[in-house]
Design an enzyme around this catalytic site. Sequence first.
Site, PDB file in Angstrom:
ATOM      1  CD  GLN A   1      -3.281   0.290   1.971  1.00 18.63           C
ATOM      2  OE1 GLN A   1      -3.314  -0.837   2.427  1.00 18.63           O
ATOM      3  NE2 GLN A   1      -4.133   1.207   2.322  1.00 18.63           N
TER       4      GLN A   1
ATOM      5  CD  GLN B   1       1.162  -9.815   5.723  1.00 17.87           C
ATOM      6  OE1 GLN B   1      -0.017  -9.497   5.914  1.00 17.87           O
ATOM      7  NE2 GLN B   1       1.694  -9.872   4.534  1.00 17.87           N
TER       8      GLN B   1
ATOM      9  NE  ARG C   1      -3.266  -8.270   4.781  1.00 11.82           N
ATOM     10  CZ  ARG C   1      -2.440  -7.262   4.566  1.00 11.82           C
ATOM     11  NH1 ARG C   1      -2.758  -6.298   3.724  1.00 11.82           N
ATOM     12  NH2 ARG C   1      -1.264  -7.215   5.179  1.00 11.82           N
TER      13      ARG C   1
ATOM     14  CG  HIS D   1       2.111  -4.549   9.192  1.00 14.07           C
ATOM     15  ND1 HIS D   1       1.911  -5.887   8.931  1.00 14.07           N
ATOM     16  CD2 HIS D   1       1.913  -3.895   8.028  1.00 14.07           C
ATOM     17  CE1 HIS D   1       1.614  -6.030   7.648  1.00 14.07           C
ATOM     18  NE2 HIS D   1       1.599  -4.845   7.082  1.00 14.07           N
TER      19      HIS D   1
ATOM     20  CB  SER E   1       2.164  -5.066   3.727  1.00 11.13           C
ATOM     21  OG  SER E   1       0.993  -5.033   4.517  1.00 11.13           O
ATOM     22  CG  LEU E   2      -1.103  -4.978  -0.717  1.00  6.75           C
ATOM     23  CD1 LEU E   2      -1.566  -5.588  -2.022  1.00  6.75           C
ATOM     24  CD2 LEU E   2      -1.664  -3.584  -0.591  1.00  6.75           C
TER      25      LEU E   2
END
Length: 315
Positions: free
Chosen positions: A9, A254, A119, A205, A94-95
């Site tokens: 992102q 995660q 998510r 996170h 991440s994503l």
Amino acid sequence: MRAFVFPGQGSQAVGMGKALAEAFGPARHVFEEVDDALGQKLSQLMFEGPEGDLTLTENAQPALMAVSIAVLKVLEAEGKFRLADKANFVAGHSLGEYSALAAAGAFSLADTARLLKLRGQAMQKAVPVGEGAMAALLNFDLERAQKVASQAAEETKLVCAVANDNDPSQVVVSGAKAAVERAGALALEAGAKRSVMLPVSAPFHCPLMQPAADAMAEALAKTDIKMPVVPVIANVTAQPVSDPATIRKLLVEQVTGTVRWRESVQTMKSLNVSHVFELGAGKVLSGLVKRIDKEIEAQSVGQPADIEAALKILV
């Protein structure tokens, strides 16, 4: 050895994927499939905006994945190869880890789009807007960032944790707004060049994301995960993984855990990766790779012109 990596992102921009869709049928098919899976015209939002809607976490996450997979499908079609022929590892920020897993065949494209939509919604819902924050600490390393995060948490009695270890001089902290602001101030006192509050809608996170981790655990339990065709270097361990049950477990961890990107790139280097291709929107990861290890060749592939340049090396 080569690795294909996938952005997270912050790399989204109105117009992303449009030139690819206009130039290549496989890209159009990816965008159509994602639109169908979500029951929304996400591709129209990607191509035309408005930016405010594209930036919403629940839209940005599947949109960035769609562009990444579109790039991969165009490379495969134009170069007449499959990912496993040209890449030894995949990884994502991440994503982007979901994009990496979709690229390596662990998830179907439709499942990946639905998981990322959920998510995004779950992460947004976990903390009311304005209560959480994230800050990038510049010219500051992981060890010092961990110290200021725990000191800020102790002083404010609020959550503050290291969210992203991006490169040797950039670490992101995440948590309750007051604690993150305090960590930024402490970092400046300890010699950080700058502390930059990030324009995010939630504190990703960190432990405040536990409700989102629970939602993902439930969704992932119902989702078929196949063995990826090449190992995925996981965010939370910075190590290669192929076992579907382990992948499922790590994807849940995660959500609240640190994205160990610097270590992931160091792992690639130790596995003899000499060339990294960043597939998708923007050039953030290729920039980070170069700062982590100058010996690794890194290039971004996101526009039609980039496809040709990448194929010269790949084919």
